[in-house]
Design an enzyme around this catalytic site. Structure first.
Site, PDB file in Angstrom:
ATOM      1  N   ARG A 205       0.843  -1.184   0.000  1.00 43.69           N
ATOM      2  CA  ARG A 205       0.000   0.000   0.000  1.00 43.69           C
ATOM      3  C   ARG A 205       0.884   1.242   0.000  1.00 43.69           C
ATOM      4  O   ARG A 205       2.090   1.178   0.224  1.00 43.69           O
ATOM      5  CB  ARG A 205      -0.896   0.008   1.233  1.00 43.69           C
ATOM      6  CG  ARG A 205      -1.970  -1.066   1.191  1.00 43.69           C
ATOM      7  CD  ARG A 205      -2.620  -1.239   2.531  1.00 43.69           C
ATOM      8  NE  ARG A 205      -3.405  -0.071   2.915  1.00 43.69           N
ATOM      9  CZ  ARG A 205      -3.949   0.072   4.108  1.00 43.69           C
ATOM     10  NH1 ARG A 205      -3.760  -0.851   5.025  1.00 43.69           N
ATOM     11  NH2 ARG A 205      -4.655   1.139   4.407  1.00 43.69           N
ATOM     12  N   HIS A 206       0.248   2.366  -0.248  1.00 39.77           N
ATOM     13  CA  HIS A 206       0.945   3.648  -0.121  1.00 39.77           C
ATOM     14  C   HIS A 206       1.422   3.786   1.326  1.00 39.77           C
ATOM     15  O   HIS A 206       0.963   3.060   2.216  1.00 39.77           O
ATOM     16  CB  HIS A 206      -0.048   4.760  -0.437  1.00 39.77           C
ATOM     17  CG  HIS A 206      -1.309   4.593   0.368  1.00 39.77           C
ATOM     18  ND1 HIS A 206      -1.412   5.034   1.672  1.00 39.77           N
ATOM     19  CD2 HIS A 206      -2.482   3.979   0.083  1.00 39.77           C
ATOM     20  CE1 HIS A 206      -2.614   4.715   2.135  1.00 39.77           C
ATOM     21  NE2 HIS A 206      -3.283   4.072   1.189  1.00 39.77           N
TER      22      HIS A 206
ATOM     23  N   ASN B 239      -5.479   8.450   6.966  1.00 46.18           N
ATOM     24  CA  ASN B 239      -5.323   7.189   7.705  1.00 46.18           C
ATOM     25  C   ASN B 239      -5.216   7.493   9.181  1.00 46.18           C
ATOM     26  O   ASN B 239      -5.857   6.872  10.017  1.00 46.18           O
ATOM     27  CB  ASN B 239      -4.038   6.439   7.299  1.00 46.18           C
ATOM     28  CG  ASN B 239      -4.154   5.739   5.956  1.00 46.18           C
ATOM     29  OD1 ASN B 239      -3.189   5.690   5.209  1.00 46.18           O
ATOM     30  ND2 ASN B 239      -5.316   5.199   5.660  1.00 46.18           N
TER      31      ASN B 239
ATOM     32  N   ARG C  89      -1.500   9.707  -2.570  1.00 46.56           N
ATOM     33  CA  ARG C  89      -0.680   8.974  -1.620  1.00 46.56           C
ATOM     34  C   ARG C  89       0.178   7.883  -2.258  1.00 46.56           C
ATOM     35  O   ARG C  89       1.297   7.625  -1.788  1.00 46.56           O
ATOM     36  CB  ARG C  89      -1.527   8.409  -0.476  1.00 46.56           C
ATOM     37  CG  ARG C  89      -2.797   7.684  -0.890  1.00 46.56           C
ATOM     38  CD  ARG C  89      -3.760   7.657   0.295  1.00 46.56           C
ATOM     39  NE  ARG C  89      -4.929   6.828   0.157  1.00 46.56           N
ATOM     40  CZ  ARG C  89      -6.048   7.169  -0.459  1.00 46.56           C
ATOM     41  NH1 ARG C  89      -6.134   8.337  -1.065  1.00 46.56           N
ATOM     42  NH2 ARG C  89      -7.083   6.334  -0.482  1.00 46.56           N
TER      43      ARG C  89
ATOM     44  N   GLU D 198      -8.407   3.588  -5.125  1.00 47.90           N
ATOM     45  CA  GLU D 198      -9.108   2.903  -4.036  1.00 47.90           C
ATOM     46  C   GLU D 198     -10.616   2.837  -4.310  1.00 47.90           C
ATOM     47  O   GLU D 198     -11.164   3.613  -5.083  1.00 47.90           O
ATOM     48  CB  GLU D 198      -8.828   3.636  -2.714  1.00 47.90           C
ATOM     49  CG  GLU D 198      -9.470   3.027  -1.475  1.00 47.90           C
ATOM     50  CD  GLU D 198      -9.067   1.568  -1.196  1.00 47.90           C
ATOM     51  OE1 GLU D 198      -9.028   0.756  -2.142  1.00 47.90           O
ATOM     52  OE2 GLU D 198      -8.840   1.229  -0.017  1.00 47.90           O
TER      53      GLU D 198
ATOM     54  N   HIS E  84      -3.895   0.373  -2.745  1.00 48.26           N
ATOM     55  CA  HIS E  84      -4.696   0.715  -1.575  1.00 48.26           C
ATOM     56  C   HIS E  84      -5.247  -0.547  -0.936  1.00 48.26           C
ATOM     57  O   HIS E  84      -5.192  -1.617  -1.514  1.00 48.26           O
ATOM     58  CB  HIS E  84      -5.844   1.636  -1.993  1.00 48.26           C
ATOM     59  CG  HIS E  84      -5.392   2.850  -2.742  1.00 48.26           C
ATOM     60  ND1 HIS E  84      -5.152   4.053  -2.128  1.00 48.26           N
ATOM     61  CD2 HIS E  84      -5.123   3.031  -4.052  1.00 48.26           C
ATOM     62  CE1 HIS E  84      -4.758   4.930  -3.042  1.00 48.26           C
ATOM     63  NE2 HIS E  84      -4.732   4.346  -4.214  1.00 48.26           N
TER      64      HIS E  84
END
Lengths: 537, 451
Positions: free
Chosen positions: B238-239, B245, B288, B308, B373
């Site tokens: 993932r980023h 987040n 991101r 995402e 994502h």
């Protein structure tokens, strides 16, 4: 090879250079176009009347639609230029030295044009439509391709079914410029003799020995069988997939929109409204239309929005729902009227008019996104027989643009009125369109191209697309590939704020002057005109 | 609003691609990759939502025989052996019929050598009687290296050769192949011109495709033409941790937090250490992932399809806020997380459809790093690890962890590398109470901690 060209394009910052180097306007290019690296030459192979031109034109139309600039180079056209009056099949005899010289000369001229298109005009694929039946000719082409750093992919059409060949000749050769008189038997006779001339020297691709290292597809008996050898890359695999899905059986595709919806009546775009009373009337009329025309085995497709489903319900036949047929997502503008959009987002409203094809609603989609989304529908329409697609305005425009070979400029302004069914029938090298208005009144939802719009080169409006991210400014010129949809941001010149990625400042230049040119030939032959009205503006 | 074709069974909600069920039949000498193709194809079809199951006749034979002695069993003049093998094939076909006609399967893959025209004729008759379409997948290969590799990779670990040394196993297997060679009748352009098939030659260098009759067959052909067996690895991550987040908010398009940036740096070092050959890097079109890739200092490609999942009206909300404003939606999502579609947004099912071209391109490529994502990574992982639609939405894909997937034998080896940078946990397990009447406390039981 093309990476260097792209770098050269990207490193010059002047708008002048941008205007002339189309390839550098990367953000306009579709993802499909970016999955190709070096330009590719597709070389057709086959005796006359094997469907080479049919496949060339269709393939070119498809590739341009998905955003890969493609052009057909038909050797017959060059030959007709060189030899004004066609006398007879004698010209094609392999022992006719003078003719052979002329034909070779034509080939070289055509190859030069290919080179210019791929290397200088920003083309990505060139389809070389000729018989190319001898090894000598193919070796010549391969040398040319190697010299210029292009890839090459051969498409050979092999057919030994005499009925297919005869039908082919009748459909397209009889009306060819070579045969101004229409005496069918004489045309047929001469043409068959022409074919015999080629047969003498025909060397088909030999997958086991001589040609085992080449990349090619052999199409046998109009798609009954295929032999595929050494597919090198993404675009070749897409081409193979496409060629394997098209067929020549006669069938018709019916396109229409859902019946008038409540939102339509209020002038609102998008949303998921139900049918208005007039919309319901249209659904009934549609059912009568289907019954009247006795369309057997008709498949019916809708989107997953209420208004198309309600329309299909009235038909009392099985139907399939496709989410990808849903209307274009207008993001933050969903369910607004044009007036509301103009009042709330005047900048966005103006930007859309500048470049309706590439403009993406904030949080929504663009026509370009739609085309990508609709590709599986097109592929499936190619495979199917008779289909009725009940969809939406923007979606219908995209589908229509595929069949009628309309480019990014015209697509968003094609006329797709409510309560009207368009019947598309493939004919010769193109598509016949018939329009049926089912006599139920409806509002007009068409917004014309605005008059006197701002010309693209002077566009200074900086566009911020709030749902696409801002990457930090690229200090080093690297080739960057954007695989899907719009490239979010590419400054023409660095600005101070861009150097600090933290800031939310961004500028996306829109409506730049250098749209990648989609150079395509018309798919309608001169002799055959459209029946009824064409759906474009 | 339910039309006559409105699918009631969620399984049918995707485009109806098949009318009658399809029976895919593999053809080829042993060690030609038939089982590899069968399993991969089955995995792919299930992932895109076409219920598919494979039936390996070798498994039936092992059930029947219990103990494998030697290649003698496969000799064409071994009458008892021939009888047992025929029975096993019949038994498998019966199960195929059960699966396709009774249990609602759409595609069955009949994995066996099927090297004689006679055997294939029997199968075609069986299919005709039951209203199935037949599509043959033949694998032809004469490259001794490929065959040897095959044997080493998958045959040595086979239950048949549990109690032998490697040399013995290889020797026996080569004899086994010989037993088939004499009676092998490959699919023929002329004799089998009415049969639908694809002949794969030399591990995909060349293909012969005959009479593809419908959509599912054309998809299968397209898939088979895009896969390869060149060794490579796919890296999924993932980023880096993003600002949203940290706040416990879903969706949106925020930039990296400082820990996220740290992760990007560590990712760069990790990649340099691994010395991966010709690594391609893909990101989505969201800030991101792009910012993460930027730190790597190498070219990368952006795919919109890797964005995402769109949470529609719930974008940028915390789970607590979703519970507060849309308690019904929140409960419905917990009831069927795979199919649940956010209002004005997407479902995992939509995501899978959106990601199919990515999967196809991943199959074509060699070494790739995909920076994506949580929901997207779950979908991709489910494809590689053959997870069901029930498991998919709950796969653990923590931040700052790279998964290295390496195809091996019939499956995928997974190595998880945590890059040592702290982050919030964004994983929400399925709560016990998914009733729409549940209390707020029950609903928020499994929400991970955040600021």
């Amino acid at each position: 090879m093309s990476c260097t060209q792209r770098d050269i394009g990207a490193s010059t910052n002047s708008t002048e250079a941008k205007r002339t180097d189309p390839r550098c306007n990367e953000k306009k290019c579709s993802w499909a176009s970016y999955m190709t690296n070096s330009p590719t030459m597709i070389v057709m192979i086959g005796l006359p009347a094997r469907g080479k031109t049919y496949m060339s034109k269709k393939l070119t139309r498809y590739l341009n639609w998905i955003g890969v600039p493609t052009k057909v180079f038909n050797l017959g056209v060059y030959r007709r230029e060189a030899v004004r009056a066609y006398k007879s099949y004698d010209f094609f005899r392999h022992d006719n030295e003078e003719a052979m010289k002329i034909r070779k000369q034509c080939a070289l001229v055509a190859l030069q044009d290919v080179r210019v298109y791929l290397a200088e005009e920003g083309g990505q694929i060139a389809v070389f439509d000729a018989t190319n039946t001898t090894r000598e000719r193919r070796d010549l082409i391969q040398a040319f391709v190697k010299e210029n750093g292009f890839k090459v992919f051969f498409v050979e059409s092999v057919c030994d079914d005499p009925d297919v060949i005869a039908a082919n000749i009748l459909e397209v050769k009889v009306s060819s410029p070579d045969y101004p008189e229409k005496h069918r038997e004489r045309v047929m006779e001469d043409f068959l003799k022409r074919i015999e001339c080629y047969k003498v020297t025909y060397q088909p691709l030999d997958p086991d020995n001589y040609d085992k290292d080449l990349s090619f597809i052999k199409v046998i008996n109009v798609g009954q069988r295929f032999l595929v050898n050494r597919v090198q890359d993404y675009i070749q695999s897409k081409i193979v997939y496409y060629l394997m899905n098209i067929h020549v059986h006669s069938h018709s595709i019916y396109l229409c929109r859902h019946g008038e919806s409540n939102h339509n009546v209020e002038g609102r775009i998008g949303g998921d409204a139900e049918l208005s009373p007039r919309g319901k009337k249209f659904a009934h009329a549609l059912r009568d239309f289907i019954e009247e025309y006795e369309l057997s085995d008709l498949k019916v497709w809708t989107s997953q929005l209420r208004r198309t489903i309600q329309t299909a319900e009235e038909l009392s036949v099985p139907y399939e729902q496709w989410k990808i047929l849903n209307e274009i997502d207008a993001g933050v503008c969903e369910e607004m009227t044009y007036q509301m959009i103009q009042e709330t987002f005047p900048e966005e409203f103006a930007l859309r008019d500048q470049d309706k094809y590439h403009y993406r609603y904030p949080g929504g989609e663009s026509y370009q996104d739609l085309v990508q989304r609709l590709e599986p529908v097109i592929m499936e329409l190619e495979r199917q027989g008779n289909v009725l697609v009940i969809c939406h305005q923007a979606v219908m425009r995209c589908l229509l643009a595929y069949f009628l070979d309309k480019g990014a400029d015209d697509l968003p302004y094609m006329k797709c009125p409510l309560h009207t069914v368009l019947k598309l029938t493939p004919v010769a090298y193109g598509c016949k369109v018939e329009m049926f208005y089912l006599n139920v009144e409806a509002v007009n939802t068409h917004r014309d191209r605005p008059l006197g719009k701002v010309t693209r080169d002077s566009a200074l409006i900086h566009r911020r697309n709030s749902y696409t991210p801002l990457s930090s400014y690229d200090q080093v010129k690297r080739p960057r590939l954007y695989s899907a949809g719009n490239q979010p941001w590419l400054p023409l010149a660095p600005t101070p704020s861009a150097l600090m990625p933290e800031r939310l400042q961004s500028q996306t230049r829109t409506g730049s002057s250098c749209l990648t040119p989609c150079v395509k030939e018309s798919t309608l032959t001169a002799a055959k005109k459209l029946v009824a009205v064409s759906a474009s503006e | 609003m339910r039309g006559s074709c409105r699918p009631n069974n969620p399984r049918d909600r995707t485009v109806c691609m098949t009318n009658c069920p399809t029976l895919i039949v593999t053809v080829g000498l042993p060690a030609r990759g038939k089982t590899y193709i069968s399993k991969k194809l089955t995995r792919y079809l299930n992932w895109i939502g076409v219920p598919t199951k494979e039936f390996n006749v070798g498994d039936y034979r092992r059930e029947c025989l219990k103990i494998y002695k030697s290649f003698e069993f496969f000799r064409p003049d071994n009458e008892e052996g021939v009888k047992i093998r025929r029975q096993c094939a019949m038994s498998a076909l019966n199960d195929v019929r059960q699966y396709l006609s009774v249990e609602g399967g759409q595609v069955a893959v009949f994995d066996a050598t099927n090297t004689t025209r006679d055997r294939r004729g029997t199968i075609m008759k069986f299919a005709e009687q039951n209203g199935f379409k037949v599509f043959f997948v033949e694998s032809v290969c004469e490259d001794p290296e490929v065959i040897a590799q095959n044997i080493v990779q998958v045959k040595l670990g086979n239950p048949d050769y549990m109690n032998c040394s490697s040399e013995e196993a290889i020797e026996d297997f080569m004899e086994r192949i010989k037993c088939y060679e004499t009676s092998y009748q490959p699919l023929d352009e002329d004799l089998d011109s009415d049969v639908s098939y694809i002949k794969i030659m030399d591990v995909g260098r060349r293909y012969l495709v005959n009479r593809v009759v419908d959509h599912i067959q054309s998809r299968i052909v397209y898939y088979l033409m895009n896969i390869h067996i060149t060794p490579r690895s796919i890296y999924l991550c993932r980023h880096g941790e993003s600002d949203l987040n940290i706040k416990g908010r879903i969706g949106g398009d925020s930039g990296l937090s400082s820990r996220g940036k740290e992760f990007a740096k560590r990712l760069r070092s990790f990649l340099e250490e691994q010395k991966i050959k010709d690594l391609k890097i893909w990101t989505s079109q969201m800030k991101r992932t792009i910012q993460t890739a930027e730190c790597l200092g190498v070219p990368y490609e952006q795919w919109k399809s890797l964005n995402e999942i769109d949470a529609g009206v719930c974008e940028e909300m915390m789970y607590e806020e979703i519970q507060e404003h849309f308690p019904l939606e929140f409960a419905l999502r917990d009831q069927d997380k795979y199919r649940y579609r956010y209002p004005k947004g997407e479902s995992y099912e939509d995501l899978v459809q959106r990601l199919e071209p990515v999967i196809m391109e991943l199959e074509r490529q060699e070494n790739v790093l995909v920076i994506c994502h949580q929901a997207v990574m779950r979908c991709l992982l489910a494809y590689f690890l053959d997870k069901t639609s029930h498991e998919l939405p709950y796969l653990k894909c923590p931040l700052h962890t790279v998964l290295k997937l390496t195809p091996v034998a019939y499956g995928c080896k997974v190595e998880s590398v945590y890059l040592g940078v702290d982050s919030v946990n964004t994983h929400r397990d399925r709560p016990e109470n998914v009733n729409v009447q549940r209390s707020t406390e029950d609903a928020l039981q499994t929400v991970p901690a955040h600021h």
